[in-house]
Design an enzyme around this catalytic site. Structure first.
Site, PDB file in Angstrom:
ATOM      1  N   LYS A 171      -5.051  -6.800   5.199  1.00 36.19           N
ATOM      2  CA  LYS A 171      -3.936  -7.428   4.487  1.00 36.19           C
ATOM      3  C   LYS A 171      -2.935  -7.849   5.550  1.00 36.19           C
ATOM      4  O   LYS A 171      -2.259  -7.009   6.155  1.00 36.19           O
ATOM      5  CB  LYS A 171      -3.299  -6.451   3.490  1.00 36.19           C
ATOM      6  CG  LYS A 171      -2.117  -7.073   2.740  1.00 36.19           C
ATOM      7  CD  LYS A 171      -1.537  -6.118   1.711  1.00 36.19           C
ATOM      8  CE  LYS A 171      -0.250  -6.664   1.102  1.00 36.19           C
ATOM      9  NZ  LYS A 171       0.415  -5.645   0.254  1.00 36.19           N
ATOM     10  N   TYR A 185      -3.641  -2.383   6.089  1.00 38.24           N
ATOM     11  CA  TYR A 185      -2.406  -3.093   5.751  1.00 38.24           C
ATOM     12  C   TYR A 185      -1.561  -3.217   7.018  1.00 38.24           C
ATOM     13  O   TYR A 185      -0.995  -2.232   7.494  1.00 38.24           O
ATOM     14  CB  TYR A 185      -1.661  -2.306   4.670  1.00 38.24           C
ATOM     15  CG  TYR A 185      -0.436  -2.989   4.095  1.00 38.24           C
ATOM     16  CD1 TYR A 185      -0.059  -4.269   4.471  1.00 38.24           C
ATOM     17  CD2 TYR A 185       0.349  -2.347   3.152  1.00 38.24           C
ATOM     18  CE1 TYR A 185       1.053  -4.883   3.934  1.00 38.24           C
ATOM     19  CE2 TYR A 185       1.479  -2.954   2.598  1.00 38.24           C
ATOM     20  CZ  TYR A 185       1.815  -4.214   3.000  1.00 38.24           C
ATOM     21  OH  TYR A 185       2.933  -4.817   2.466  1.00 38.24           O
TER      22      TYR A 185
END
Lengths: 298, 298, 298, 298
Positions: free
Chosen positions: B160, B132
């Site tokens: 992400k 992330y």
């Protein structure tokens, strides 16, 4: 209630990563010997968020054993209000003299949420509270307006002013007079803050240089500003190490060099290395080489 | 490995603050019915940092029971590496299909620390990992250079991408080809990201509008960009609610209005109120009034 | 060479937009009567960039006629180096005592370009120069390192320190001792700057409140810090008006209310209106209602 | 009215610093040969603020002589409204087809001032206007709300969208439909902007790589997005040079290497040197080494 120099002490670890209470006893003791006015444990500098609650309480007890009756504050900084309240309660039960409270470590509370959280922590701990206002680190600004809203609860007694904007100190006085004890929380704005009326200094480099930190505060209190300023100018290259993403590692390196402690930190932090370490080490050594004799003060 | 629409689902609470697994079963089910490609639990949107580890595992199990074999990812986001590893291990044992990992929730790791933390979590969980990268929320930038450094470990499978800068998507492709599955994590940059090659969308407003989210993704996949863009333009005022300090409250209000759920959150968060609530509610109602019929797709 | 209070005066216009030299004579005279130590014309506050070069020279001559031998500095702030040099030359020929120089008004020069531009202006004007360091307004930071590089040319005599970071003042002293006269250029950081060693104040609200500005400076010079601080606290709500995109309009409104001048500005600026005007007017009126008597000083 | 690829051309200087009209004729001609849809002169890239008004008009005439009837726009960017209007008038008289207008080069206008200035320039020039919205460079945001306010005057026909936030393009369409021709002004957001509906590209690297720029635009127009995206990915390392404080020097270096022009700029700008020059040169050379063959298009 609280004034003078309050070190935000670092926590000490053994090689296996567990808490080193002997080393904390030694290092906290140096702070008290130098004339500091209390201790604040488990803040950012104390790596509180990297410890279990049991560990934080243990650090607090070690500080209490050393502080000779001077106040020991536990830092309350957690993601959820539930966890913040739990820290406050446990700290109170274990004998903390006060709390330094961050509204939320993760979520950026709005004004109503900031007030509600601080009140919930006050209820939970029922101890005197230093409100930690640091919009840079936590992206939540506890503004003078919110301080005013909280003022009706006598448990809120002090402000750790860390907005990074020296103007804020005067704004608090202009809005609230002396309702709160205002302490600066930014090492390299400390002289300026004390010059405009702050009554204390929640200090960082004090961990490695306790006598110099205390000297600046006391000299200013005696109106000997020129002497304090000369000392502060010498100190500035070191104080700058407090205003850094790597303040913990910086200050632990300073402690290693100045008071013979070690640089151990908890992951994800790692000790400084490479060019960064060289640069910081040379700043510390250069300052220590021209370390000034301290004037006598009252 | 992972592609398509992956909802970052909200967690549901009862009036007494405890987890509401029935409501989660219902809401997660709506996502799967609409054609979503998996579920991600206990992220920012899922209020993971406000839950105990036991609670997070329980939410994950509920998601697994609903997902019909599609992947369920647990979010790993904690202050200390020790705690991150503990989440990873517990999630793996409990049957998670993968992890979405934030390097550190509190401390801003440098590059070496970022890599070390992500590797430690990979070791601890031994599950496929979505990295992330969100320099805005976490002030740690997992750059393409770091992605390259991590590429030798096959457990790192996806990114992400939440840098808030659409340029980054192309930078990842230019540096790393298709080594990673790149999914956009920013609702109101999703069309743009898919247009330049992202293979999936970690979505937020999908919680309230699952069919529309899936339709945009599927239409683009079929090369029907004009239809997707028309839908996206309608959706934009809602998608903007995902890019906000108050995204949890915004999206829960949208869920209340669009799928009959509730707005309960955990402190320090409070539900929206006053003018803010009125403004957000009117945005949602205005969009729902002109909600377009969805075209058929494959 | 330069120290004390140096007003950055506003320019005055007639209803038809042309320069109002009579009003400038009156207003500049109020500054000198109050004990100011010189005048700086055609800066940001003086709307220099909105005037032709001929107009700027005319304003400078008017200042010279009023200053009673105290120094008058012309501001050099233009897009191109060619134009900057032209201003410097014309100002020198017309009798300016010095120049306050911005490296570039439009382009953000790199370090080498900053040094080259400042040197070119020094060559062109051959007058003493105050280097205007304002990284906020001009996005060019004239750092202490660049000040050191320029130090070999004796024409660079002073720094207008407007970095908005009070730490910078100490950094200049620590690097360069007293090579330069350091004057603060930020009204609401003035007390703090003087407290850490600045020798002067390039002031803005002085235009409307000359006596109070001079009093703060003189009291501090006499070591009467507590009296100066009390006055500064009163003054702060007004001084804040200097740190604003609309400082020209703010200060002209203050001049209208405090010294009977007018609010005329040149386009694209417009006088304050609506809610903004009401807010600023009420700040000014509130401060004037509790305007303190000034203590006597040397 | 305006669409497609509109180069913001660089200005060319002789060794003595005067304008080099022969080289401009050659370079502008390359743009037209490659299929560009007009020319914009004397913008940031054209170093307009470093030229006298007479020089700017001369550059515009040279562009007109080359453009073969395609539109030539003069940039209006000055400190004062008076000067902006003068540029507009002179450009109109000299035969410009339109104006690209920055509200103010120095002062940060508020909304009312922004609208007033743009209207004043429209009155003065009475030519079709492209509103240049660039909150990063000029710290004035011409928002969709202001575009709506200006929409009643038919002379405002186009937007150069340079907010650096790709979301803005969709916001303009959602608010104003196709009232304005929206052209992207950010080279490394161009594919994304065209993908969400922009009708043109005010381009920078086009100066050195006109055919590639035109190819991307035309391929997208023909719905051949995959081919355009492949080309754009190749182009990105070059396009990034446009989003830099040193864009003029970067692009002139690219012109030196790609079309045999020179790097001369006007002070305070200096040509790139040292490590920066090496880095930029290696980016350009690396891209040129793998310069792709262009597909045929309509």
């Amino acid at each position: 209630m609280w004034s003078g120099v309050l070190p935000a002490v670092t926590s000490k670890f053994k090689e296996d990563g567990s808490l080193d209470h002997d080393e904390m006893t030694r290092c906290f003791g140096l702070q008290m010997d130098a004339g500091c006015d209390g201790l604040i444990v488990c803040g950012s500098l104390g790596e509180g968020p990297m410890m279990t609650l049991d560990e934080r309480i243990a650090v607090m007890r070690t500080a209490k054993a050393v502080s000779g009756g001077k106040p020991v504050l536990m830092t309350v900084a957690a993601a959820s209000t539930r966890e913040s309240c739990e820290i406050a309660q446990r700290a109170a039960t274990a004998g903390a003299d006060g709390l330094m409270v961050v509204p939320s470590l993760v979520y950026q509370t709005n004004d109503a949420e900031t007030v509600a959280t601080l009140r919930a922590v006050a209820e939970a701990g029922d101890l005197p509270i230093m409100i930690y206002s640091n919009k840079i680190a936590y992206r939540v600004d506890v503004t003078p307006a919110l301080m005013e809203e909280l003022a009706s609860d006598k448990r809120f007694v002090a402000i750790k002013e860390s907005s990074d904007d020296i103007r804020r100190t005067t704004e608090i006085f202009n809005r609230l007079g002396d309702r709160y004890a205002v302490l600066t929380g930014v090492d390299n704005l400390a002289y300026e803050a004390l010059a405009v009326g702050a009554v204390g200094w929640v200090a960082g480099l004090v961990c490695a240089f306790p006598k110099e930190t205390v000297a600046i505060y006391r000299l200013m209190k005696e109106g000997r500003n020129a002497e304090a300023l000369a000392l502060y100018r010498w100190f500035r290259s070191l104080l700058d190490l407090d205003v850094s993403t790597y303040l913990v590692q910086n200050i632990k390196l300073a402690e290693a060099l100045a008071i013979g402690s070690n640089e151990r930190v908890r992951a994800p932090r790692q000790p400084l290395s490479g060019e960064t370490r060289k640069r910081v080490e040379s700043i510390i050594r250069a300052a220590m080489e021209v370390r000034p004799a301290l004037p006598a003060f009252g």
